[in-house]
Enzyme design. Structure first.
Site, PDB file in Angstrom:
ATOM      1  N   ASP A   1       4.994   0.061  11.261  1.00  0.00           N
ATOM      2  CA  ASP A   1       3.980   0.229  10.105  1.00  0.00           C
ATOM      3  C   ASP A   1       3.249  -1.303  10.309  1.00  0.00           C
ATOM      4  O   ASP A   1       2.876  -1.884   9.523  1.00  0.00           O
ATOM      5  CB  ASP A   1       4.814   0.105   8.746  1.00  0.00           C
ATOM      6  CG  ASP A   1       3.647   0.368   7.697  1.00  0.00           C
ATOM      7  OD1 ASP A   1       2.485   1.079   7.950  1.00  0.00           O
ATOM      8  OD2 ASP A   1       3.825  -0.125   6.633  1.00  0.00           O
TER       9      ASP A   1
ATOM     10  N   SER B   1       7.676  -2.477   1.111  1.00  0.00           N
ATOM     11  CA  SER B   1       8.678  -1.669   1.938  1.00  0.00           C
ATOM     12  C   SER B   1       9.945  -2.407   2.265  1.00  0.00           C
ATOM     13  O   SER B   1      11.005  -1.774   2.228  1.00  0.00           O
ATOM     14  CB  SER B   1       8.221  -0.973   3.079  1.00  0.00           C
ATOM     15  OG  SER B   1       7.339  -1.628   4.076  1.00  0.00           O
TER      16      SER B   1
ATOM     17  N   PHE C   1       0.701  -1.238   0.016  1.00  0.00           N
ATOM     18  CA  PHE C   1       0.121  -0.025   0.014  1.00  0.00           C
ATOM     19  C   PHE C   1       0.844   1.169  -0.051  1.00  0.00           C
ATOM     20  O   PHE C   1       0.113   2.569  -0.408  1.00  0.00           O
ATOM     21  CB  PHE C   1      -0.946   0.007   1.476  1.00  0.00           C
ATOM     22  CG  PHE C   1      -1.755  -1.404   1.219  1.00  0.00           C
ATOM     23  CD1 PHE C   1      -2.729  -1.509   0.521  1.00  0.00           C
ATOM     24  CD2 PHE C   1      -1.434  -2.157   2.156  1.00  0.00           C
ATOM     25  CE1 PHE C   1      -3.453  -2.785   0.765  1.00  0.00           C
ATOM     26  CE2 PHE C   1      -2.070  -3.448   2.631  1.00  0.00           C
ATOM     27  CZ  PHE C   1      -3.086  -3.606   1.869  1.00  0.00           C
TER      28      PHE C   1
ATOM     29  N   SER D   1       5.335  -8.576  17.644  1.00  0.00           N
ATOM     30  CA  SER D   1       6.313  -7.139  17.816  1.00  0.00           C
ATOM     31  C   SER D   1       6.753  -7.451  19.176  1.00  0.00           C
ATOM     32  O   SER D   1       7.980  -7.272  19.504  1.00  0.00           O
ATOM     33  CB  SER D   1       6.005  -6.268  17.347  1.00  0.00           C
ATOM     34  OG  SER D   1       6.423  -5.045  17.692  1.00  0.00           O
TER      35      SER D   1
ATOM     36  N   HIS E   1      -2.710  -0.987  13.435  1.00  0.00           N
ATOM     37  CA  HIS E   1      -2.926   0.149  13.564  1.00  0.00           C
ATOM     38  C   HIS E   1      -4.058   0.539  14.772  1.00  0.00           C
ATOM     39  O   HIS E   1      -4.732   1.446  14.839  1.00  0.00           O
ATOM     40  CB  HIS E   1      -3.653   0.672  12.261  1.00  0.00           C
ATOM     41  CG  HIS E   1      -2.599   0.904  11.333  1.00  0.00           C
ATOM     42  ND1 HIS E   1      -1.593  -0.014  11.093  1.00  0.00           N
ATOM     43  CD2 HIS E   1      -2.360   1.821  10.342  1.00  0.00           C
ATOM     44  CE1 HIS E   1      -0.852   0.440  10.136  1.00  0.00           C
ATOM     45  NE2 HIS E   1      -1.487   1.588   9.461  1.00  0.00           N
TER      46      HIS E   1
ATOM     47  N   GLY F   1      -1.542 -11.078   9.113  1.00  0.00           N
ATOM     48  CA  GLY F   1      -2.417 -10.236   8.620  1.00  0.00           C
ATOM     49  C   GLY F   1      -2.866  -9.245   9.794  1.00  0.00           C
ATOM     50  O   GLY F   1      -3.098  -9.762  10.954  1.00  0.00           O
TER      51      GLY F   1
ATOM     52  N   HIS G   1       4.425   5.259  10.030  1.00  0.00           N
ATOM     53  CA  HIS G   1       3.603   5.463   8.820  1.00  0.00           C
ATOM     54  C   HIS G   1       2.503   5.461   8.957  1.00  0.00           C
ATOM     55  O   HIS G   1       1.745   4.990  10.112  1.00  0.00           O
ATOM     56  CB  HIS G   1       4.005   4.021   7.594  1.00  0.00           C
ATOM     57  CG  HIS G   1       3.544   4.011   6.462  1.00  0.00           C
ATOM     58  ND1 HIS G   1       2.685   3.142   5.766  1.00  0.00           N
ATOM     59  CD2 HIS G   1       3.220   5.010   5.671  1.00  0.00           C
ATOM     60  CE1 HIS G   1       2.405   3.438   4.513  1.00  0.00           C
ATOM     61  NE2 HIS G   1       2.633   4.750   4.430  1.00  0.00           N
TER      62      HIS G   1
ATOM     63  N   GLY H   1       5.879  -4.710  10.698  1.00  0.00           N
ATOM     64  CA  GLY H   1       4.843  -4.789   9.917  1.00  0.00           C
ATOM     65  C   GLY H   1       5.311  -4.697   8.189  1.00  0.00           C
ATOM     66  O   GLY H   1       5.381  -3.919   7.672  1.00  0.00           O
TER      67      GLY H   1
END
Length: 211
Positions: A143, A54, A20, A126, A146, A77, A171, A48
């Site tokens: 990233d 990225s 994205f 994480s 969220h 995901g 991000h 992420g």
């Protein structure tokens, strides 16, 4: 000094990879990673990774500066990528277990870009990995999930590992709630309040360093 840029072939691989991040934000991420790795000689870390879009840029920056890119992702995901949500991709579901699994696509992405040897993929959650990590880092790129829980956990777990000349990159920072979720924005505000200063803004990407 002009910001470093990835080779044309690397940028092409980035643009063709599933993900994205827009090109302008990717170029800002690459420049920050190259700058931080050059200054410190330490690894670059991404939280992420999804399918590796990225990670291509971080891997190429690591290759150019003689270090390594570390990627942290459970590869199941994030919240918005689950069935029934806006960013769900049914092709990324492992039919054997019925769950998202982006790891095979991630590995394929890096292999096709010729960058697999410059990445260490840390597969897990994480906070668990951060709790056992003992090294210093040139760059921490947040990233991942969220939600406030996940974005805050990524910041609290990994920002303390930044080297003195390291950079914190966040991000999906959207000051206006109409543009996106607010958890990364709240982490960004917290970082500013806790001694970071803004280096650059590109779209929703913020590059910070300690004052």
């Amino acid at each position: 000094m002009t910001d470093a840029r990835p080779a044309p072939g690397v940028l092409t691989a980035f643009e063709s990879a599933t993900g994205f991040m827009p090109v302008d934000e990717g170029l800002a991420l690459y420049a920050a990673a190259h700058r931080a790795a050059t200054a410190t000689g330490l690894p670059l870390l991404e939280i992420g990774s999804y399918c590796g879009r990225s990670a291509i840029l971080l891997a190429d920056a690591a290759r150019a500066t003689g270090t390594v890119a570390l990627t942290v992702d459970h590869h199941r995901g994030s919240e918005e990528q689950q069935p029934g949500w806006e960013y769900h991709d049914p092709e990324l579901v492992d039919p054997a277990v019925g769950l998202m699994d982006t790891l095979p696509t991630f590995r394929r992405t890096l292999f096709q870009a010729g960058l697999e040897d410059h990445v260490v993929a840390l597969v897990g959650r994480s906070p668990q990995i951060a709790a056992v990590w003992g090294g210093r880092l040139a760059l921490v790129f947040i990233d991942g999930g969220h939600t406030d829980e996940h974005a805050t956990g990524d910041y609290e777990g990994w920002a303390p590992h930044l080297a003195e000349q390291g950079l914190l990159v966040i991000h999906d920072v959207f000051p206006d709630p109409a543009d996106g979720g607010q958890a990364p924005y709240r982490v960004y505000l917290r970082a500013l309040a806790e001694g970071f200063e803004e280096v650059s803004v590109t779209g929703s990407l913020r590059v910070l360093r300690r004052r």
